[in-house]
Design a protein around this motif. Sequence first.
Motif, mmCIF file in Angstrom:
data_model
loop_
_atom_site.group_PDB
_atom_site.id
_atom_site.type_symbol
_atom_site.label_atom_id
_atom_site.label_comp_id
_atom_site.label_asym_id
_atom_site.label_seq_id
_atom_site.Cartn_x
_atom_site.Cartn_y
_atom_site.Cartn_z
ATOM 1 N N GLY A 7 -55.616 44.710 -2.121
ATOM 2 C CA GLY A 7 -56.141 43.556 -2.833
ATOM 3 C C GLY A 7 -56.438 43.928 -4.270
ATOM 4 O O GLY A 7 -56.807 45.074 -4.567
ATOM 5 N N VAL A 10 -60.442 40.790 -8.897
ATOM 6 C CA VAL A 10 -60.313 39.736 -9.897
ATOM 7 C C VAL A 10 -61.641 39.409 -10.573
ATOM 8 O O VAL A 10 -61.665 38.735 -11.602
ATOM 9 C CB VAL A 10 -59.689 38.455 -9.294
ATOM 10 N N SER A 21 -64.893 40.430 -6.137
ATOM 11 C CA SER A 21 -63.983 39.462 -5.527
ATOM 12 C C SER A 21 -62.573 40.036 -5.629
ATOM 13 O O SER A 21 -62.146 40.461 -6.709
ATOM 14 C CB SER A 21 -64.067 38.129 -6.270
ATOM 15 N N VAL A 22 -61.881 40.087 -4.498
ATOM 16 C CA VAL A 22 -60.499 40.557 -4.485
ATOM 17 C C VAL A 22 -59.582 39.432 -4.030
ATOM 18 O O VAL A 22 -60.002 38.529 -3.317
ATOM 19 C CB VAL A 22 -60.288 41.786 -3.573
ATOM 20 N N GLU A 23 -58.340 39.527 -4.473
ATOM 21 C CA GLU A 23 -57.337 38.539 -4.077
ATOM 22 C C GLU A 23 -56.236 39.226 -3.286
ATOM 23 O O GLU A 23 -55.707 40.254 -3.712
ATOM 24 C CB GLU A 23 -56.746 37.855 -5.297
ATOM 25 N N ARG A 28 -59.012 34.716 -1.906
ATOM 26 C CA ARG A 28 -60.054 35.522 -2.551
ATOM 27 C C ARG A 28 -61.254 35.673 -1.632
ATOM 28 O O ARG A 28 -61.676 34.724 -0.989
ATOM 29 C CB ARG A 28 -60.513 34.870 -3.853
ATOM 30 N N ARG A 29 -61.795 36.886 -1.617
ATOM 31 C CA ARG A 29 -62.974 37.192 -0.817
ATOM 32 C C ARG A 29 -63.841 38.187 -1.574
ATOM 33 O O ARG A 29 -63.333 39.016 -2.335
ATOM 34 C CB ARG A 29 -62.606 37.811 0.537
ATOM 35 N N GLU A 88 -66.270 37.906 4.827
ATOM 36 C CA GLU A 88 -66.805 37.877 3.475
ATOM 37 C C GLU A 88 -68.197 38.457 3.479
ATOM 38 O O GLU A 88 -68.998 38.158 4.358
ATOM 39 C CB GLU A 88 -66.832 36.463 2.929
#
Length: 90
Positions: A7, A10, A21-23, A28-29, A88
């Motif tokens: 991921g 972001v 937050s990663v995509e 996104r989580r 999450e």
Amino acid sequence: MCLGIPGEIVEVVDADEHLASVEVSGVRRVISTRLLADEHVGVGDWVLVHVGFAMSKIDEHEADVTLDQIRKLGRTYDEELEAFMETEIV
């Protein structure tokens, strides 16, 4: 099967709490980057994510190759992406 999935970070959500937050494939989580605190990960970095935690920092090429291989697993990739969507850290 549980996999680590690449991921891209972001957004740094909370630097003090090591949350980012990663995509992954458009999803996104918020995850914990606490295990990589010494590596100073930030926006644009790629990490290997497992159960809501960044386990290791990887480069973009490694992320692309890994995602390509995981996608070839078909259903396993779909299951991992579904698990990612449901996980999450808040």
